[in-house]
Design a protein around this motif. Structure first.
Motif, PDB file in Angstrom:
ATOM      1  N   ALA A  56      25.777  -0.346   5.558  1.00 30.15           N
ATOM      2  CA  ALA A  56      26.140   0.519   6.688  1.00 30.15           C
ATOM      3  C   ALA A  56      25.225   1.736   6.832  1.00 30.15           C
ATOM      4  O   ALA A  56      25.535   2.653   7.583  1.00 30.15           O
ATOM      5  CB  ALA A  56      27.584   0.990   6.546  1.00 30.15           C
ATOM      6  N   TYR A  57      24.101   1.739   6.121  1.00 28.60           N
ATOM      7  CA  TYR A  57      23.199   2.892   6.222  1.00 28.60           C
ATOM      8  C   TYR A  57      22.067   2.606   7.207  1.00 28.60           C
ATOM      9  O   TYR A  57      21.996   3.200   8.271  1.00 28.60           O
ATOM     10  CB  TYR A  57      22.662   3.256   4.827  1.00 28.60           C
ATOM     11  N   LEU A  58      21.179   1.692   6.865  1.00 24.71           N
ATOM     12  CA  LEU A  58      20.133   1.221   7.774  1.00 24.71           C
ATOM     13  C   LEU A  58      20.490  -0.218   8.172  1.00 24.71           C
ATOM     14  O   LEU A  58      21.367  -0.824   7.552  1.00 24.71           O
ATOM     15  CB  LEU A  58      18.771   1.249   7.065  1.00 24.71           C
ATOM     16  N   PHE A 162      17.695  20.195  -3.581  1.00 26.04           N
ATOM     17  CA  PHE A 162      18.979  19.496  -3.503  1.00 26.04           C
ATOM     18  C   PHE A 162      19.231  19.029  -2.067  1.00 26.04           C
ATOM     19  O   PHE A 162      18.927  19.748  -1.122  1.00 26.04           O
ATOM     20  CB  PHE A 162      20.113  20.428  -3.961  1.00 26.04           C
ATOM     21  N   GLN A 163      19.778  17.820  -1.981  1.00 25.94           N
ATOM     22  CA  GLN A 163      20.110  17.287  -0.663  1.00 25.94           C
ATOM     23  C   GLN A 163      21.610  17.027  -0.621  1.00 25.94           C
ATOM     24  O   GLN A 163      22.114  16.116  -1.280  1.00 25.94           O
ATOM     25  CB  GLN A 163      19.335  15.996  -0.418  1.00 25.94           C
ATOM     26  N   LEU A 164      22.310  17.860   0.117  1.00 26.37           N
ATOM     27  CA  LEU A 164      23.764  17.727   0.200  1.00 26.37           C
ATOM     28  C   LEU A 164      24.123  16.656   1.200  1.00 26.37           C
ATOM     29  O   LEU A 164      23.630  16.658   2.327  1.00 26.37           O
ATOM     30  CB  LEU A 164      24.377  19.028   0.710  1.00 26.37           C
ATOM     31  N   LYS A 165      25.028  15.777   0.803  1.00 23.27           N
ATOM     32  CA  LYS A 165      25.523  14.788   1.751  1.00 23.27           C
ATOM     33  C   LYS A 165      26.632  15.434   2.568  1.00 23.27           C
ATOM     34  O   LYS A 165      27.724  15.712   2.036  1.00 23.27           O
ATOM     35  CB  LYS A 165      26.015  13.554   0.996  1.00 23.27           C
ATOM     36  N   VAL A 166      26.336  15.703   3.832  1.00 19.50           N
ATOM     37  CA  VAL A 166      27.326  16.281   4.737  1.00 19.50           C
ATOM     38  C   VAL A 166      27.687  15.207   5.788  1.00 19.50           C
ATOM     39  O   VAL A 166      27.916  14.068   5.413  1.00 19.50           O
ATOM     40  CB  VAL A 166      26.849  17.631   5.321  1.00 19.50           C
ATOM     41  N   ALA A 192      20.730  19.940   4.094  1.00 20.53           N
ATOM     42  CA  ALA A 192      22.041  19.389   4.455  1.00 20.53           C
ATOM     43  C   ALA A 192      21.776  18.134   5.280  1.00 20.53           C
ATOM     44  O   ALA A 192      21.309  18.215   6.413  1.00 20.53           O
ATOM     45  CB  ALA A 192      22.845  20.408   5.252  1.00 20.53           C
ATOM     46  N   ASP A 193      22.040  16.972   4.666  1.00 14.61           N
ATOM     47  CA  ASP A 193      21.726  15.693   5.313  1.00 14.61           C
ATOM     48  C   ASP A 193      23.005  15.091   5.878  1.00 14.61           C
ATOM     49  O   ASP A 193      23.871  14.638   5.134  1.00 14.61           O
ATOM     50  CB  ASP A 193      21.092  14.743   4.285  1.00 14.61           C
ATOM     51  N   ALA A 194      23.103  15.071   7.209  1.00 16.76           N
ATOM     52  CA  ALA A 194      24.316  14.549   7.858  1.00 16.76           C
ATOM     53  C   ALA A 194      24.259  13.031   8.027  1.00 16.76           C
ATOM     54  O   ALA A 194      25.272  12.431   8.421  1.00 16.76           O
ATOM     55  CB  ALA A 194      24.531  15.223   9.204  1.00 16.76           C
ATOM     56  N   ASN A 195      23.107  12.429   7.765  1.00 17.99           N
ATOM     57  CA  ASN A 195      23.002  10.961   7.858  1.00 17.99           C
ATOM     58  C   ASN A 195      23.629  10.418   9.147  1.00 17.99           C
ATOM     59  O   ASN A 195      24.426   9.473   9.099  1.00 17.99           O
ATOM     60  CB  ASN A 195      23.646  10.280   6.631  1.00 17.99           C
ATOM     61  N   THR A 196      23.306  11.016  10.258  1.00 20.10           N
ATOM     62  CA  THR A 196      23.765  10.598  11.601  1.00 20.10           C
ATOM     63  C   THR A 196      25.262  10.831  11.842  1.00 20.10           C
ATOM     64  O   THR A 196      25.798  10.362  12.845  1.00 20.10           O
ATOM     65  CB  THR A 196      23.451   9.102  11.924  1.00 20.10           C
ATOM     66  N   ILE A 217      18.166  21.188   7.974  1.00 17.91           N
ATOM     67  CA  ILE A 217      19.138  20.257   8.572  1.00 17.91           C
ATOM     68  C   ILE A 217      18.446  18.890   8.701  1.00 17.91           C
ATOM     69  O   ILE A 217      17.363  18.787   9.287  1.00 17.91           O
ATOM     70  CB  ILE A 217      19.588  20.747   9.970  1.00 17.91           C
ATOM     71  N   GLU A 218      19.065  17.852   8.126  1.00 19.82           N
ATOM     72  CA  GLU A 218      18.469  16.506   8.181  1.00 19.82           C
ATOM     73  C   GLU A 218      19.337  15.555   9.002  1.00 19.82           C
ATOM     74  O   GLU A 218      20.547  15.456   8.780  1.00 19.82           O
ATOM     75  CB  GLU A 218      18.273  15.955   6.757  1.00 19.82           C
ATOM     76  N   GLN A 219      18.683  14.866   9.910  1.00 19.68           N
ATOM     77  CA  GLN A 219      19.262  13.770  10.724  1.00 19.68           C
ATOM     78  C   GLN A 219      20.724  14.048  11.094  1.00 19.68           C
ATOM     79  O   GLN A 219      21.634  13.318  10.682  1.00 19.68           O
ATOM     80  CB  GLN A 219      19.153  12.453   9.956  1.00 19.68           C
ATOM     81  N   LEU A 240      13.802  14.667   9.992  1.00 21.10           N
ATOM     82  CA  LEU A 240      14.265  13.403  10.577  1.00 21.10           C
ATOM     83  C   LEU A 240      14.077  12.284   9.567  1.00 21.10           C
ATOM     84  O   LEU A 240      13.071  12.228   8.864  1.00 21.10           O
ATOM     85  CB  LEU A 240      13.503  13.086  11.871  1.00 21.10           C
ATOM     86  N   ASP A 241      15.057  11.392   9.500  1.00 22.11           N
ATOM     87  CA  ASP A 241      15.010  10.294   8.533  1.00 22.11           C
ATOM     88  C   ASP A 241      15.306   8.949   9.195  1.00 22.11           C
ATOM     89  O   ASP A 241      14.391   8.169   9.488  1.00 22.11           O
ATOM     90  CB  ASP A 241      16.015  10.590   7.394  1.00 22.11           C
ATOM     91  N   GLU A 242      16.574   8.661   9.484  1.00 19.25           N
ATOM     92  CA  GLU A 242      16.964   7.326   9.950  1.00 19.25           C
ATOM     93  C   GLU A 242      16.192   6.874  11.190  1.00 19.25           C
ATOM     94  O   GLU A 242      15.916   5.679  11.342  1.00 19.25           O
ATOM     95  CB  GLU A 242      18.476   7.268  10.227  1.00 19.25           C
ATOM     96  N   VAL A 243      15.862   7.783  12.095  1.00 27.40           N
ATOM     97  CA  VAL A 243      15.179   7.374  13.334  1.00 27.40           C
ATOM     98  C   VAL A 243      13.661   7.282  13.169  1.00 27.40           C
ATOM     99  O   VAL A 243      12.954   6.865  14.086  1.00 27.40           O
ATOM    100  CB  VAL A 243      15.505   8.325  14.518  1.00 27.40           C
ATOM    101  N   VAL A 262       9.439  14.701   7.709  1.00 20.34           N
ATOM    102  CA  VAL A 262      10.014  13.368   7.904  1.00 20.34           C
ATOM    103  C   VAL A 262      10.296  12.732   6.548  1.00 20.34           C
ATOM    104  O   VAL A 262       9.657  13.056   5.542  1.00 20.34           O
ATOM    105  CB  VAL A 262       9.115  12.412   8.722  1.00 20.34           C
ATOM    106  N   ASN A 263      11.256  11.823   6.568  1.00 21.53           N
ATOM    107  CA  ASN A 263      11.606  11.077   5.367  1.00 21.53           C
ATOM    108  C   ASN A 263      11.087   9.653   5.529  1.00 21.53           C
ATOM    109  O   ASN A 263      11.505   8.933   6.437  1.00 21.53           O
ATOM    110  CB  ASN A 263      13.133  11.098   5.186  1.00 21.53           C
ATOM    111  N   ILE A 264      10.142   9.289   4.662  1.00 24.10           N
ATOM    112  CA  ILE A 264       9.566   7.941   4.695  1.00 24.10           C
ATOM    113  C   ILE A 264      10.114   7.153   3.513  1.00 24.10           C
ATOM    114  O   ILE A 264       9.871   7.505   2.356  1.00 24.10           O
ATOM    115  CB  ILE A 264       8.027   8.009   4.652  1.00 24.10           C
ATOM    116  N   LYS A 265      10.886   6.131   3.830  1.00 24.42           N
ATOM    117  CA  LYS A 265      11.428   5.240   2.801  1.00 24.42           C
ATOM    118  C   LYS A 265      10.609   3.951   2.812  1.00 24.42           C
ATOM    119  O   LYS A 265      10.352   3.396   3.885  1.00 24.42           O
ATOM    120  CB  LYS A 265      12.907   4.944   3.091  1.00 24.42           C
ATOM    121  N   ILE A 266      10.240   3.476   1.632  1.00 25.17           N
ATOM    122  CA  ILE A 266       9.324   2.330   1.555  1.00 25.17           C
ATOM    123  C   ILE A 266       9.895   1.130   2.309  1.00 25.17           C
ATOM    124  O   ILE A 266       9.210   0.531   3.139  1.00 25.17           O
ATOM    125  CB  ILE A 266       9.027   1.978   0.079  1.00 25.17           C
TER     126      ILE A 266
END
Ligand code: MG
Length: 366
Positions: A56-58, A162-166, A192-196, A217-219, A240-243, A262-266
């Motif tokens: 449910a993430y990507l 630190f990256q807080l999951k918000v 603070a990463d809201a993950n959308t 502030i992240e995504q 920005l990450d997910e987009v 930006v957040n680049i995930k392999i």
């Protein structure tokens, strides 16, 4: 050199903290990881790993990675694993999309290239910058006081970012951000990463309420345009990450001044080849990066370390040592954190040796 066969292993990676929770009540207890072994006629085998953050993430899920590899891998037998660009174009021609399916195969082929060349992957990706790379710690979503306590514990272990999951209820998230920033030193970095997880009105409430706080502030929201709207209405630094899942997305974001980092995930990009291309583009555009993956064990941590260590230091915002979040080690030779930092192996390839007693027998091979 030719690919003679591919093996797929499945391994469970339980979390040290019991579970990992992020926006909108999403949570994972045990990560389902996939390890790929690419064999060659030169007697060299390479290893890669892909581990989605649950389904449910990507747009990626663990079983999908394995069925995708079973569809794709037979079509690569006979191809040269050291011709990475050629191999990636072939993978894109025979399978549309599904970047996470291709990621572990591409990673294994970089391991082969490094072993064949007698060089660590980070050298082949551009060179080694400095002694080590800076890491962040992701702080699973919990009540504010508990998150502050967890940050305090990880800070004592040496982390400074630190990256807080918000991405929960705005009032709770405001408390989380304030409670954690209060216990940090001015030189520490907080994201603070809201993950959308926020709607636009919720994101605006949070950024307005913490406007005086030193926080990134992240995504915040689901779509690029929604995030851009928040970005244009806050002075807080913005990630920005997910987009951000392609070179085109980076170019669009740069053109709109839509982010500072930006957040680049392999696996989001489809492997080290494409993540390297995105990384080099960001360096050219002057954009700092978090370099990591969606999740993983020792092999992904090793791959991240090579990508991060071959990135000019000023452009590396943070990286991740995922192998320290899980209870199971799947390979020797992977980097281990020291004072909130890690370094890429100097051995040829990724520098890892899989623990076959942990991986068990392959669940599929061709
Ligand atoms: Mg993120």
């Amino acid at each position: 050199m030719k690919i003679t066969g591919v093996k797929v292993y499945q391994v469970d990676l339980p979390l040290c903290e019991g579970n990992y929770s992020w926006s909108e009540g999403k949570s994972v207890d045990v990560f389902d990881s996939t390890v790929v072994q690419v064999d060659t006629d030169a007697g060299i085998s390479g290893f890669g790993e892909v581990c989605p953050l649950g389904p449910a993430y990507l747009p990626a899920y663990a079983v999908g990675a394995r069925t995708g590899i079973q569809e794709l891998a037979p079509q690569l037998v006979g191809d040269d694993p050291t011709q990475l660009q050629t191999l990636n174009i072939k993978m894109d021609r025979v399978m549309k999309g599904h970047p996470y399916v291709k990621s572990a195969i591409d990673m294994a082929c970089w391991d082969i290239l490094g072993k064949a060349a007698g060089m660590p992957v980070c050298t082949l990706l551009g060179g080694r910058y400095g002694e080590d790379v800076v890491l962040y710690r992701a702080i699973s979503q919990r009540p504010a006081a508990e998150m502050a306590e967890n940050v305090s514990g990880y800070r004592a272990e040496g982390y400074r970012r630190f990256q807080l999951k918000v991405g929960g209820k705005p009032d709770d998230d405001i408390d989380r951000i304030r409670a954690v920033r209060e216990i940090l030193q001015p030189s520490d970095k907080l994201v603070a990463d809201a993950n959308t997880g926020w709607l636009m009105h919720e994101a605006m409430r949070v950024v307005n309420a913490v406007r005086d706080v030193d926080v990134y502030i992240e995504q915040p929201c689901s779509t690029y345009d929604q995030c851009l709207s928040i970005r244009r209405n806050t002075n807080l630094p913005f990630v920005l990450d997910e987009v951000i899942d392609s070179v085109a997305a980076i170019l669009k974001g740069a053109s709109d001044h839509a982010m500072d980092v930006v957040n680049i995930k392999i696996s989001k990009f489809g492997g080290l080849t494409k993540a390297r291309q995105a990384r080099d583009l960001c360096v050219s555009l002057g954009i700092a990066m978090t370099l990591e993956d969606s999740w993983g064990g020792d092999i992904i941590t090793a791959a991240i370390s090579h990508l991060a260590h071959s990135t000019p230091t000023e452009f590396l915002f943070t990286s991740t040592d995922f192998n320290s979040y899980v209870t199971t080690s799947i390979a020797d030779g992977a980097p281990h954190r020291l004072n909130g930092r890690m370094s890429a192996s100097t051995e040829p390839g990724l520098g890892i040796r899989p623990k076959f007693e942990v991986l068990g027998d392959p669940i599929w091979e061709c």
